[in-house]
Design a protein around this motif. Structure first.
Motif, PDB file in Angstrom:
ATOM      1  N   GLU A  46       0.866  -1.253   0.060  1.00 59.83           N
ATOM      2  CA  GLU A  46      -0.091  -0.034   0.030  1.00 59.83           C
ATOM      3  C   GLU A  46       0.850   1.329  -0.135  1.00 59.83           C
ATOM      4  O   GLU A  46       0.371   2.310  -0.175  1.00 59.83           O
ATOM      5  CB  GLU A  46      -1.107  -0.012   1.209  1.00 59.83           C
ATOM      6  N   LEU A  47       2.264   1.182   0.214  1.00 55.67           N
ATOM      7  CA  LEU A  47       3.227   2.222   0.261  1.00 55.67           C
ATOM      8  C   LEU A  47       3.341   2.624  -1.220  1.00 55.67           C
ATOM      9  O   LEU A  47       4.004   1.721  -1.952  1.00 55.67           O
ATOM     10  CB  LEU A  47       4.281   2.011   1.136  1.00 55.67           C
ATOM     11  N   LYS A  48       2.921   3.885  -1.624  1.00 50.98           N
ATOM     12  CA  LYS A  48       3.206   4.171  -3.110  1.00 50.98           C
ATOM     13  C   LYS A  48       4.341   5.308  -3.482  1.00 50.98           C
ATOM     14  O   LYS A  48       4.378   6.021  -2.427  1.00 50.98           O
ATOM     15  CB  LYS A  48       1.926   4.601  -3.792  1.00 50.98           C
ATOM     16  N   LEU A  49       4.784   5.215  -4.385  1.00 48.76           N
ATOM     17  CA  LEU A  49       5.827   6.559  -4.482  1.00 48.76           C
ATOM     18  C   LEU A  49       4.793   7.669  -4.910  1.00 48.76           C
ATOM     19  O   LEU A  49       3.904   7.571  -5.240  1.00 48.76           O
ATOM     20  CB  LEU A  49       6.752   6.072  -5.913  1.00 48.76           C
ATOM     21  N   GLY A  50       5.557   8.626  -4.259  1.00 44.98           N
ATOM     22  CA  GLY A  50       4.924   9.996  -4.447  1.00 44.98           C
ATOM     23  C   GLY A  50       3.986  10.344  -3.187  1.00 44.98           C
ATOM     24  O   GLY A  50       3.574  11.406  -3.081  1.00 44.98           O
ATOM     25  N   MET A  51       3.725   9.404  -2.472  1.00 43.68           N
ATOM     26  CA  MET A  51       3.177   9.742  -0.925  1.00 43.68           C
ATOM     27  C   MET A  51       3.989  10.750  -0.167  1.00 43.68           C
ATOM     28  O   MET A  51       5.161  10.704  -0.100  1.00 43.68           O
ATOM     29  CB  MET A  51       2.904   8.568  -0.112  1.00 43.68           C
ATOM     30  N   THR A  52       3.230  11.464   0.654  1.00 43.85           N
ATOM     31  CA  THR A  52       3.609  12.389   1.585  1.00 43.85           C
ATOM     32  C   THR A  52       4.091  11.563   2.873  1.00 43.85           C
ATOM     33  O   THR A  52       3.626  10.495   2.941  1.00 43.85           O
ATOM     34  CB  THR A  52       2.708  13.603   2.114  1.00 43.85           C
ATOM     35  N   PRO A  53       4.971  12.001   3.954  1.00 42.43           N
ATOM     36  CA  PRO A  53       5.480  11.233   4.848  1.00 42.43           C
ATOM     37  C   PRO A  53       4.077  10.714   5.612  1.00 42.43           C
ATOM     38  O   PRO A  53       3.914   9.617   6.265  1.00 42.43           O
ATOM     39  CB  PRO A  53       6.370  12.037   5.686  1.00 42.43           C
ATOM     40  N   ASP A  54       3.265  11.826   5.940  1.00 39.65           N
ATOM     41  CA  ASP A  54       1.975  11.387   6.640  1.00 39.65           C
ATOM     42  C   ASP A  54       1.045  10.369   6.134  1.00 39.65           C
ATOM     43  O   ASP A  54       0.592   9.276   6.732  1.00 39.65           O
ATOM     44  CB  ASP A  54       1.081  12.773   7.022  1.00 39.65           C
ATOM     45  N   GLN A  55       0.834  10.333   4.689  1.00 35.19           N
ATOM     46  CA  GLN A  55       0.277   9.261   3.804  1.00 35.19           C
ATOM     47  C   GLN A  55       0.835   8.098   4.121  1.00 35.19           C
ATOM     48  O   GLN A  55       0.239   6.951   4.332  1.00 35.19           O
ATOM     49  CB  GLN A  55       0.323   9.779   2.362  1.00 35.19           C
ATOM     50  N   ALA A  56       2.497   8.086   3.992  1.00 32.53           N
ATOM     51  CA  ALA A  56       2.890   6.868   4.052  1.00 32.53           C
ATOM     52  C   ALA A  56       2.770   6.185   5.551  1.00 32.53           C
ATOM     53  O   ALA A  56       2.732   4.950   5.535  1.00 32.53           O
ATOM     54  CB  ALA A  56       4.540   6.962   3.636  1.00 32.53           C
ATOM     55  N   LYS A  57       3.123   6.961   6.438  1.00 38.58           N
ATOM     56  CA  LYS A  57       2.804   6.475   7.856  1.00 38.58           C
ATOM     57  C   LYS A  57       1.680   5.873   8.209  1.00 38.58           C
ATOM     58  O   LYS A  57       1.481   5.016   8.990  1.00 38.58           O
ATOM     59  CB  LYS A  57       3.065   7.637   8.747  1.00 38.58           C
ATOM     60  N   ALA A  58       0.547   6.525   7.537  1.00 38.59           N
ATOM     61  CA  ALA A  58      -0.944   6.072   7.539  1.00 38.59           C
ATOM     62  C   ALA A  58      -1.098   4.403   7.146  1.00 38.59           C
ATOM     63  O   ALA A  58      -2.051   3.963   7.501  1.00 38.59           O
ATOM     64  CB  ALA A  58      -1.839   6.880   6.978  1.00 38.59           C
ATOM     65  N   THR A  59       0.023   4.146   6.170  1.00 36.84           N
ATOM     66  CA  THR A  59      -0.098   2.761   5.799  1.00 36.84           C
ATOM     67  C   THR A  59       0.123   1.689   6.534  1.00 36.84           C
ATOM     68  O   THR A  59      -0.229   0.530   6.567  1.00 36.84           O
ATOM     69  CB  THR A  59       0.704   2.537   4.444  1.00 36.84           C
ATOM     70  N   GLY A  60       0.653   2.113   7.679  1.00 37.70           N
ATOM     71  CA  GLY A  60       1.358   1.042   8.898  1.00 37.70           C
ATOM     72  C   GLY A  60       2.359   0.393   8.571  1.00 37.70           C
ATOM     73  O   GLY A  60       2.818  -0.475   9.262  1.00 37.70           O
ATOM     74  N   LEU A  61       3.135   0.779   7.488  1.00 37.77           N
ATOM     75  CA  LEU A  61       4.133  -0.187   6.857  1.00 37.77           C
ATOM     76  C   LEU A  61       5.555   0.547   7.179  1.00 37.77           C
ATOM     77  O   LEU A  61       6.597  -0.389   6.992  1.00 37.77           O
ATOM     78  CB  LEU A  61       4.168  -0.457   5.476  1.00 37.77           C
ATOM     79  N   ILE A  62       5.571   1.666   7.775  1.00 41.98           N
ATOM     80  CA  ILE A  62       6.844   2.435   7.948  1.00 41.98           C
ATOM     81  C   ILE A  62       6.951   2.655   9.586  1.00 41.98           C
ATOM     82  O   ILE A  62       6.108   2.839  10.015  1.00 41.98           O
ATOM     83  CB  ILE A  62       6.967   3.211   7.104  1.00 41.98           C
ATOM     84  N   SER A  63       8.064   2.980   9.854  1.00 43.27           N
ATOM     85  CA  SER A  63       8.583   3.787  11.182  1.00 43.27           C
ATOM     86  C   SER A  63       8.180   5.206  10.816  1.00 43.27           C
ATOM     87  O   SER A  63       7.593   5.824  10.167  1.00 43.27           O
ATOM     88  CB  SER A  63      10.052   3.640  11.433  1.00 43.27           C
TER      89      SER A  63
END
Length: 177
Positions: A46-63
């Motif tokens: 669900e982590l996609k290139l172009g996401m903001t840090p907040d969008q990426a964090k919301a996936t639950g896949l990152i620190s």
């Protein structure tokens, strides 16, 4: 004996990958096999290139994203399950482009089967056009277009005849090189 070796080979390959991929949602009742999360063509699950840090964090896949938002690519994070140091599993966020690069780690590969540890021969079978920059014959860093995503490239480093680093990144990323 041949069947035993094949099953053993599949387990040796599948177990490390299963241990490094994020947990999937509820099990499906369909008879289709589960698809492992891979690096590419648009990102990582669900982590996609172009996401903001907040969008990426919301996936639950990152620190938790860290670093300074004041520089071009000062923000970074790590994939959960990665070492959280160096480049293994590291994410680079561009101020202008959002998530610009996702670096893989051992056990995480491309849909075409290339991962850290893949031999040069297998790399070249999957991506015949890959070649290192700077005129090296086999070892070095190079990029190849991501099949199915014209806006992205795989950045692959090979040393000693094996892939030592793998990332999917925005073609025009502005974080390094």
């Amino acid at each position: 004996m041949k069947l035993f070796r094949r099953v053993l080979s599949l387990l040796v390959i599948a177990l490390p990958v299963a241990a490094c991929t994020p947990a999937a949602g509820p099990a499906s009742t369909s008879s289709s096999a589960a698809v492992a999360v891979t690096l590419g063509p648009a990102g990582y699950g669900e982590l996609k290139l172009g996401m903001t840090p907040d969008q990426a964090k919301a996936t639950g896949l990152i620190s938790e994203p860290a670093g300074s938002a004041g520089t071009a690519c000062g923000r970074y994070a790590y994939l959960k399950g990665a070492a959280s140091n160096g480049t293994e599993g590291r994410l680079y966020f561009s101020k202008k482009l959002g998530l610009a690069a996702i670096y893989g780690y051992a056990g995480l590969g491309t849909p075409e089967g290339v991962a850290v540890g893949t031999s040069y021969g297998k790399l070249h079978e999957a991506y015949p056009g890959w070649k290192p920059v700077g005129g090296g014959e086999r070892d070095g860093r190079g990029q190849i277009a991501v099949p199915g995503n014209p806006a992205a490239v795989y950045r692959i480093e090979v040393y000693g005849g094996r892939v030592v680093q793998l990332a999917v990144q925005v073609k025009n990323q502005d974080c390094y090189e």
